[in-house]
Design a protein around this motif. Structure first.
Motif, PDB file in Angstrom:
ATOM      1  N   LYS A 171       4.505  -4.322   2.408  1.00  0.00           N
ATOM      2  CA  LYS A 171       5.026  -2.989   2.712  1.00  0.00           C
ATOM      3  C   LYS A 171       3.859  -2.012   2.805  1.00  0.00           C
ATOM      4  CE  LYS A 171       8.292   0.605   1.315  1.00  0.00           C
ATOM      5  NZ  LYS A 171       9.302   1.035   0.307  1.00  0.00           N
ATOM      6  N   LEU A 172       3.810  -1.287   3.914  1.00  0.00           N
ATOM      7  CA  LEU A 172       2.827  -0.231   4.122  1.00  0.00           C
ATOM      8  C   LEU A 172       3.571   1.096   4.141  1.00  0.00           C
ATOM      9  CD1 LEU A 172       0.847  -1.912   7.029  1.00  0.00           C
ATOM     10  CD2 LEU A 172      -0.071  -1.444   4.765  1.00  0.00           C
ATOM     11  N   ASP A 173       3.279   1.956   3.194  1.00  0.00           N
ATOM     12  CA  ASP A 173       3.958   3.251   3.089  1.00  0.00           C
ATOM     13  C   ASP A 173       2.923   4.353   3.284  1.00  0.00           C
ATOM     14  OD1 ASP A 173       5.283   5.564   2.384  1.00  0.00           O
ATOM     15  OD2 ASP A 173       6.299   4.679   0.670  1.00  0.00           O
ATOM     16  N   PHE A 174       3.047   5.076   4.397  1.00  0.00           N
ATOM     17  CA  PHE A 174       2.084   6.107   4.750  1.00  0.00           C
ATOM     18  C   PHE A 174       2.553   7.506   4.360  1.00  0.00           C
ATOM     19  CE2 PHE A 174       1.280   2.604   7.663  1.00  0.00           C
ATOM     20  CZ  PHE A 174      -0.102   2.536   7.723  1.00  0.00           C
ATOM     21  N   THR A 175       3.668   7.636   3.659  1.00  0.00           N
ATOM     22  CA  THR A 175       4.281   8.946   3.475  1.00  0.00           C
ATOM     23  C   THR A 175       3.497   9.866   2.546  1.00  0.00           C
ATOM     24  OG1 THR A 175       5.725   8.021   1.751  1.00  0.00           O
ATOM     25  CG2 THR A 175       6.621   8.160   3.987  1.00  0.00           C
ATOM     26  N   ARG A 176       2.585   9.346   1.743  1.00  0.00           N
ATOM     27  CA  ARG A 176       1.781  10.193   0.866  1.00  0.00           C
ATOM     28  C   ARG A 176       0.310  10.216   1.261  1.00  0.00           C
ATOM     29  NH1 ARG A 176       4.422  12.160  -3.345  1.00  0.00           N
ATOM     30  NH2 ARG A 176       6.382  11.212  -3.966  1.00  0.00           N
ATOM     31  N   THR A 177      -0.020   9.630   2.397  1.00  0.00           N
ATOM     32  CA  THR A 177      -1.419   9.583   2.813  1.00  0.00           C
ATOM     33  C   THR A 177      -1.792  10.843   3.587  1.00  0.00           C
ATOM     34  OG1 THR A 177      -0.895   8.465   4.889  1.00  0.00           O
ATOM     35  CG2 THR A 177      -1.373   7.071   2.996  1.00  0.00           C
ATOM     36  N   GLN A 178      -3.074  11.150   3.602  1.00  0.00           N
ATOM     37  CA  GLN A 178      -3.620  12.192   4.454  1.00  0.00           C
ATOM     38  C   GLN A 178      -4.562  11.500   5.420  1.00  0.00           C
ATOM     39  OE1 GLN A 178      -5.335  15.285   2.073  1.00  0.00           O
ATOM     40  NE2 GLN A 178      -3.357  16.001   1.329  1.00  0.00           N
ATOM     41  N   CYS A 179      -4.108  11.312   6.649  1.00  0.00           N
ATOM     42  CA  CYS A 179      -4.849  10.508   7.613  1.00  0.00           C
ATOM     43  C   CYS A 179      -5.305  11.398   8.765  1.00  0.00           C
ATOM     44  CB  CYS A 179      -3.963   9.369   8.124  1.00  0.00           C
ATOM     45  SG  CYS A 179      -4.783   8.308   9.332  1.00  0.00           S
ATOM     46  N   GLY A 180      -6.617  11.478   8.969  1.00  0.00           N
ATOM     47  CA  GLY A 180      -7.158  12.282  10.050  1.00  0.00           C
ATOM     48  C   GLY A 180      -7.392  11.506  11.339  1.00  0.00           C
ATOM     49  N   ARG A 223       0.881  -1.169   0.000  1.00  0.00           N
ATOM     50  CA  ARG A 223       0.000   0.000   0.000  1.00  0.00           C
ATOM     51  C   ARG A 223       0.917   1.216   0.000  1.00  0.00           C
ATOM     52  NH1 ARG A 223      -3.595  -2.574  -1.351  1.00  0.00           N
ATOM     53  NH2 ARG A 223      -5.744  -2.686  -0.638  1.00  0.00           N
ATOM     54  N   ASN A 224       0.824   2.015  -1.063  1.00  0.00           N
ATOM     55  CA  ASN A 224       1.624   3.232  -1.128  1.00  0.00           C
ATOM     56  C   ASN A 224       0.866   4.274  -1.924  1.00  0.00           C
ATOM     57  OD1 ASN A 224       1.883   2.389  -3.783  1.00  0.00           O
ATOM     58  ND2 ASN A 224       4.034   1.828  -3.612  1.00  0.00           N
ATOM     59  N   GLY A 225       1.504   5.398  -2.172  1.00  0.00           N
ATOM     60  CA  GLY A 225       0.812   6.469  -2.863  1.00  0.00           C
ATOM     61  C   GLY A 225      -0.226   7.113  -1.956  1.00  0.00           C
ATOM     62  N   ARG A 226      -1.294   7.594  -2.563  1.00  0.00           N
ATOM     63  CA  ARG A 226      -2.353   8.279  -1.814  1.00  0.00           C
ATOM     64  C   ARG A 226      -3.506   7.300  -1.607  1.00  0.00           C
ATOM     65  NH1 ARG A 226       0.125  11.439  -5.518  1.00  0.00           N
ATOM     66  NH2 ARG A 226       1.013  13.394  -4.766  1.00  0.00           N
ATOM     67  N   TRP A 227      -3.547   6.685  -0.436  1.00  0.00           N
ATOM     68  CA  TRP A 227      -4.569   5.677  -0.161  1.00  0.00           C
ATOM     69  C   TRP A 227      -5.290   6.011   1.139  1.00  0.00           C
ATOM     70  CZ3 TRP A 227      -3.534   2.015   3.963  1.00  0.00           C
ATOM     71  CH2 TRP A 227      -2.238   2.085   4.478  1.00  0.00           C
ATOM     72  N   GLN A 228      -6.519   5.532   1.242  1.00  0.00           N
ATOM     73  CA  GLN A 228      -7.339   5.783   2.421  1.00  0.00           C
ATOM     74  C   GLN A 228      -6.906   4.853   3.544  1.00  0.00           C
ATOM     75  OE1 GLN A 228     -11.550   5.729   1.761  1.00  0.00           O
ATOM     76  NE2 GLN A 228     -12.018   5.453   3.914  1.00  0.00           N
ATOM     77  N   VAL A 229      -6.572   5.429   4.681  1.00  0.00           N
ATOM     78  CA  VAL A 229      -6.069   4.652   5.813  1.00  0.00           C
ATOM     79  C   VAL A 229      -7.214   4.302   6.758  1.00  0.00           C
ATOM     80  CG1 VAL A 229      -4.475   4.637   7.759  1.00  0.00           C
ATOM     81  CG2 VAL A 229      -3.835   5.817   5.648  1.00  0.00           C
TER      82      VAL A 229
END
Length: 199
Positions: A108-117, A88-94
């Motif tokens: 691999k979980l990549d949170f660097t491009r996510t917007q997580c509230g 999971r990478n890029g802009r994905w819903q967390v």
């Protein structure tokens, strides 16, 4: 922000984004892990997805595959490394809960491009044979006390520099033979982020 799956209704000559290419790559890998694509088909389509310039190039690559279900906060996301691995990478819903099984291909979980509230994200990681790698932004923090290291161990390379309002990753599970790694972006990933900053 969710990684955008290309819309077949779009004009075929419109240019696609990095996020849309990433979403198709992930959909193709999941389809192969489920047995919907053979290795040769996967490799051909991945190459076409990574070099796609327009919707006309990208949309046909997943036209014969079922749509990807979008995770939500009430339903955990389950990733299984299987033979080919899962990412999971890029802009994905967390979602609020994630379970990752490394299998023999790794996760691999990549949170660097996510917007997580979310205030917290619970990740249950099982390293198994190939391991689980989790990459979080510099201003996120992790609580790894709930994970049993197993034979492969736990490598926690994160800092405590959490910025107010950012998520806390609560990690549980078992490292298994290959282990679990949680870290901030490495030099190569930082260069990619600098060239194409998260929006």
């Amino acid at each position: 922000m969710t990684a955008a799956i290309p819309d077949p209704a779009r004009q075929p000559d419109l240019r696609v984004s990095h996020a849309e290419r990433d979403a198709v790559v992930e959909q193709l890998r999941e389809a192969a892990a489920e047995g919907r694509l053979e290795i040769g088909e996967l490799e051909t389509r991945l190459e076409q997805a990574l070099t796609a310039k327009t919707y006309g190039d990208l949309v046909p690559l997943t036209a014969d595959l079922p749509p990807v279900a979008t995770p939500n906060d009430g339903k955990p996301l389950v990733l299984k490394g299987g033979v080919h691995g899962a990412t999971r990478n890029g802009r994905w819903q967390v979602p609020a809960r994630i379970t990752a099984h490394g299998g023999v291909g790794g996760v691999k979980l990549d949170f660097t491009r996510t917007q997580c509230g979310l205030r917290e994200v619970e990740i249950e990681a099982h390293g198994e044979m190939a391991g689980v790698t989790i990459v979080i932004p510099d201003d996120w923090a992790a609580d790894t006390g709930g994970l049993e290291p197993g034979l492969g161990g736990l490598k926690d390379k994160t800092t405590d520099d959490r910025r107010p309002g950012t998520p806390l990753i609560r990690l549980s599970g078992n490292g298994g033979p290959a282990g679990v790694v949680i870290r901030h972006p490495n030099k190569w990933e930082r260069r990619k982020l600098k060239r194409n900053p998260p929006q």
